[in-house]
Design a protein around this motif. Sequence first.
Motif, PDB file in Angstrom:
ATOM      1  N   ILE A  26    -100.125-109.039 -50.101  1.00 24.36           N
ATOM      2  CA  ILE A  26     -99.822-108.217 -48.926  1.00 24.36           C
ATOM      3  C   ILE A  26     -99.032-107.001 -49.394  1.00 24.36           C
ATOM      4  O   ILE A  26     -97.935-107.143 -49.947  1.00 24.36           O
ATOM      5  N   GLY A  27     -99.589-105.817 -49.209  1.00 22.30           N
ATOM      6  CA  GLY A  27     -98.901-104.578 -49.558  1.00 22.30           C
ATOM      7  C   GLY A  27     -98.281-103.961 -48.318  1.00 22.30           C
ATOM      8  O   GLY A  27     -98.936-103.855 -47.274  1.00 22.30           O
ATOM      9  N   ILE A  28     -97.012-103.561 -48.434  1.00 17.43           N
ATOM     10  CA  ILE A  28     -96.276-103.034 -47.272  1.00 17.43           C
ATOM     11  C   ILE A  28     -95.684-101.672 -47.614  1.00 17.43           C
ATOM     12  O   ILE A  28     -95.026-101.511 -48.650  1.00 17.43           O
ATOM     13  N   THR A  29     -95.912-100.699 -46.743  1.00 14.28           N
ATOM     14  CA  THR A  29     -95.235 -99.424 -46.859  1.00 14.28           C
ATOM     15  C   THR A  29     -94.837 -98.949 -45.464  1.00 14.28           C
ATOM     16  O   THR A  29     -95.140 -99.593 -44.464  1.00 14.28           O
ATOM     17  N   GLY A  30     -94.156 -97.826 -45.384  1.00 16.45           N
ATOM     18  CA  GLY A  30     -93.683 -97.286 -44.109  1.00 16.45           C
ATOM     19  C   GLY A  30     -92.403 -96.515 -44.322  1.00 16.45           C
ATOM     20  O   GLY A  30     -91.723 -96.684 -45.344  1.00 16.45           O
ATOM     21  N   SER A  31     -92.059 -95.674 -43.371  1.00 15.75           N
ATOM     22  CA  SER A  31     -90.819 -94.901 -43.482  1.00 15.75           C
ATOM     23  C   SER A  31     -89.592 -95.771 -43.253  1.00 15.75           C
ATOM     24  O   SER A  31     -88.546 -95.559 -43.854  1.00 15.75           O
ATOM     25  N   ASN A  32     -89.732 -96.760 -42.373  1.00 15.21           N
ATOM     26  CA  ASN A  32     -88.628 -97.673 -42.073  1.00 15.21           C
ATOM     27  C   ASN A  32     -89.190 -99.073 -41.872  1.00 15.21           C
ATOM     28  O   ASN A  32     -90.348 -99.244 -41.503  1.00 15.21           O
ATOM     29  N   GLY A  33     -88.357-100.064 -42.115  1.00 14.29           N
ATOM     30  CA  GLY A  33     -88.720-101.440 -41.797  1.00 14.29           C
ATOM     31  C   GLY A  33     -89.462-102.197 -42.876  1.00 14.29           C
ATOM     32  O   GLY A  33     -89.651-103.408 -42.754  1.00 14.29           O
ATOM     33  N   LYS A  34     -89.875-101.516 -43.959  1.00 12.48           N
ATOM     34  CA  LYS A  34     -90.694-102.223 -44.948  1.00 12.48           C
ATOM     35  C   LYS A  34     -89.931-103.334 -45.653  1.00 12.48           C
ATOM     36  O   LYS A  34     -90.491-104.408 -45.928  1.00 12.48           O
TER      37      LYS A  34
ATOM     38  N   THR B  39     -91.163-108.882 -53.493  1.00 10.44           N
ATOM     39  CA  THR B  39     -90.307-107.855 -54.083  1.00 10.44           C
ATOM     40  C   THR B  39     -88.852-108.263 -53.945  1.00 10.44           C
ATOM     41  O   THR B  39     -88.411-108.676 -52.876  1.00 10.44           O
ATOM     42  N   GLU B  40     -88.101-108.148 -55.024  1.00  8.71           N
ATOM     43  CA  GLU B  40     -86.677-108.453 -54.982  1.00  8.71           C
ATOM     44  C   GLU B  40     -85.905-107.220 -54.532  1.00  8.71           C
ATOM     45  O   GLU B  40     -86.088-106.134 -55.072  1.00  8.71           O
ATOM     46  N   GLY B  41     -85.038-107.404 -53.534  1.00  8.22           N
ATOM     47  CA  GLY B  41     -84.259-106.281 -53.022  1.00  8.22           C
ATOM     48  C   GLY B  41     -85.172-105.186 -52.514  1.00  8.22           C
ATOM     49  O   GLY B  41     -86.102-105.431 -51.744  1.00  8.22           O
ATOM     50  N   ASN B  42     -84.915-103.960 -52.955  1.00  7.05           N
ATOM     51  CA  ASN B  42     -85.801-102.850 -52.582  1.00  7.05           C
ATOM     52  C   ASN B  42     -86.402-102.211 -53.840  1.00  7.05           C
ATOM     53  O   ASN B  42     -86.555-101.001 -53.934  1.00  7.05           O
ATOM     54  N   LEU B  43     -86.785-103.071 -54.805  1.00  2.00           N
ATOM     55  CA  LEU B  43     -87.429-102.598 -56.034  1.00  2.00           C
ATOM     56  C   LEU B  43     -88.885-102.262 -55.740  1.00  2.00           C
ATOM     57  O   LEU B  43     -89.803-102.991 -56.085  1.00  2.00           O
ATOM     58  N   ASN B  44     -89.079-101.114 -55.077  1.00  2.00           N
ATOM     59  CA  ASN B  44     -90.403-100.806 -54.527  1.00  2.00           C
ATOM     60  C   ASN B  44     -91.062 -99.583 -55.142  1.00  2.00           C
ATOM     61  O   ASN B  44     -92.044 -99.070 -54.615  1.00  2.00           O
TER      62      ASN B  44
ATOM     63  N   GLY C   5     -90.213-101.057 -59.956  1.00  2.00           N
ATOM     64  CA  GLY C   5     -90.117-102.309 -59.216  1.00  2.00           C
ATOM     65  C   GLY C   5     -91.441-102.962 -58.915  1.00  2.00           C
ATOM     66  O   GLY C   5     -91.572-104.192 -58.989  1.00  2.00           O
ATOM     67  N   VAL C   6     -92.466-102.181 -58.569  1.00  3.22           N
ATOM     68  CA  VAL C   6     -93.769-102.767 -58.227  1.00  3.22           C
ATOM     69  C   VAL C   6     -94.383-103.509 -59.421  1.00  3.22           C
ATOM     70  O   VAL C   6     -94.802-104.667 -59.282  1.00  3.22           O
TER      71      VAL C   6
ATOM     72  N   ALA D  89     -98.363-113.057 -52.417  1.00  2.00           N
ATOM     73  CA  ALA D  89     -97.447-112.056 -52.978  1.00  2.00           C
ATOM     74  C   ALA D  89     -97.190-111.011 -51.905  1.00  2.00           C
ATOM     75  O   ALA D  89     -98.129-110.500 -51.287  1.00  2.00           O
ATOM     76  N   VAL D  90     -95.923-110.710 -51.678  1.00  2.60           N
ATOM     77  CA  VAL D  90     -95.532-109.705 -50.689  1.00  2.60           C
ATOM     78  C   VAL D  90     -94.900-108.559 -51.462  1.00  2.60           C
ATOM     79  O   VAL D  90     -93.805-108.704 -52.022  1.00  2.60           O
ATOM     80  N   VAL D  91     -95.594-107.420 -51.504  1.00  2.00           N
ATOM     81  CA  VAL D  91     -95.179-106.320 -52.369  1.00  2.00           C
ATOM     82  C   VAL D  91     -94.816-105.099 -51.531  1.00  2.00           C
ATOM     83  O   VAL D  91     -95.661-104.537 -50.821  1.00  2.00           O
ATOM     84  N   GLU D  92     -93.559-104.709 -51.610  1.00  2.00           N
ATOM     85  CA  GLU D  92     -93.074-103.514 -50.916  1.00  2.00           C
ATOM     86  C   GLU D  92     -93.363-102.290 -51.771  1.00  2.00           C
ATOM     87  O   GLU D  92     -93.139-102.294 -52.979  1.00  2.00           O
ATOM     88  N   MET D  93     -93.839-101.224 -51.124  1.00  3.50           N
ATOM     89  CA  MET D  93     -94.266-100.027 -51.842  1.00  3.50           C
ATOM     90  C   MET D  93     -93.609 -98.788 -51.235  1.00  3.50           C
ATOM     91  O   MET D  93     -93.914 -98.407 -50.108  1.00  3.50           O
ATOM     92  N   GLY D  94     -92.687 -98.188 -51.978  1.00  6.97           N
ATOM     93  CA  GLY D  94     -91.973 -97.009 -51.506  1.00  6.97           C
ATOM     94  C   GLY D  94     -92.421 -95.760 -52.248  1.00  6.97           C
ATOM     95  O   GLY D  94     -92.760 -95.807 -53.433  1.00  6.97           O
ATOM     96  N   ILE D  95     -92.444 -94.638 -51.565  1.00  8.22           N
ATOM     97  CA  ILE D  95     -92.854 -93.372 -52.178  1.00  8.22           C
ATOM     98  C   ILE D  95     -91.814 -92.296 -51.885  1.00  8.22           C
ATOM     99  O   ILE D  95     -91.104 -92.359 -50.882  1.00  8.22           O
ATOM    100  N   SER D  96     -91.750 -91.290 -52.767  1.00 10.33           N
ATOM    101  CA  SER D  96     -90.844 -90.172 -52.543  1.00 10.33           C
ATOM    102  C   SER D  96     -91.513 -88.827 -52.784  1.00 10.33           C
ATOM    103  O   SER D  96     -90.937 -87.789 -52.493  1.00 10.33           O
TER     104      SER D  96
END
Length: 451
Positions: free
Chosen positions: A101-109, A129-134, A138-139, A153-160
């Motif tokens: 499961i891949g998760i992204t978003g501006s808030n709440g991920k 994902t441990e903490g916010n290692l996104n 981290g990925v 697997a629940v994987v948080e995905m952050g972008i900048s």
Amino acid sequence: MLTIAEAAAALGCHYQGEDKQITGAQIDSRKIKPNQLFVAVKGQKTDGHDYLEAASQAGASVALVSTLQAFPMPQLVVDDVIDAFGRLAALWRQKCDCTVIGITGSNGKTTVKEMLATVLGLYAETVATEGNLNNHFGVPLTLFRLQPSTQYAVVEMGISQLGDMRQLVEWVQPTVALITNIGPAHIAGLGSEASIAKEKGLIFSCLTEQGVAIVNADMPYCDQWQAQLTQQTVVSFGVEKPADYGASKIQQEISTGQQFEVAYQEGVMTVSLSLLGEHNRANALASVAVCDVLAIPQPYVIDGLALMTSPPHRLQPLAGPHNATLLDDSYNANVASYQQALKVLTALPGRHWLVLGDFGELGERAGEIHRQLGQQAKKQGVEKLLTIGQLSAGASQAFGPNGYHYSDISALLAYLQQHLVKDVICLIKASRLMQLDKLVAQLAVSEESSC
């Protein structure tokens, strides 16, 4: 699950030494376990290439490096260590027959990730994902924790910045992809909210025809995302607009959280959630949607969501001086999460105060946006605004009467300690760089002390 020879072949590089199994990966030589891959990342303050000996002594089987080091251990030499790390993580993920499961978003991920990790972890072996290692470090670290026995697997995905999501999703290759919401976060690197929606929408680009996309019906970008999902199943959740998963019979108390009903495969179920706010209701609905798609039995969903507690510094209710209530939201801040926090604050009975620090990564419009924050607080009925930081001065000015700016954190602390009273609920919100968690720590009163 991977040998040094297989890794070298995948990267198109040579290595010297004995071929061994790779059992995982780590970028910190102090955390290396036997036969793991050591990824020598060159950072601003430290260079992983200086720690090959320490990694080898800890049991690393091979090192991923950008230049060959004069140390007798197998080394995979590549031009770009981080890109190579991600490619190997993608290969590792392909070897694991699990639902990702891949998760992204501006808030709440991070919250949705924790909800799903809790629910799925009760049901089957789950990696998250441990903490916010996104990010790009981290990925891959998360993917390398997958084992043959892993079922979810629940994987948080952050972008900048633009281009980040394309790379991350190619590594993760999600079975189910979820966008929590879109807001003006990381504007400096992404340009605009529309650009953010387009970039985050790339999380759906690697879904197979059997893949499932979970979208927030309250976002104006649903049609845009669905246009690229011609073969995949699309499921929606929402709190404002009609959706496949919505809440009814909602009740909320600051002391107990909220309760609501939602339709599920086995019939309507009642969700009890200690987390406050409409946004956390949306987070829970997103989690319910994922679990229903995966056919997780209802009792696991109910029990898992009931176990959720407020993460530190994320709209965490705390006892304050003189029996006042603090809403500690000092973990981080962007405009969308600010609006969510204001909704929570002003929906609660009592007098509403706001302590506001600077928000980061807002680009050239930072001054204008901070003034808008003050105007929004006034419009929503906040009684008193207390600001700290350079940019937030504009917020208190825009707020008008009962807007006060402090240049000294000690003076702000002294005011709050003296003037907070029983019927006041005080929201504390700022970007992490402001370190307002330290202010909260000095204001918070233990339950024993408040009795």
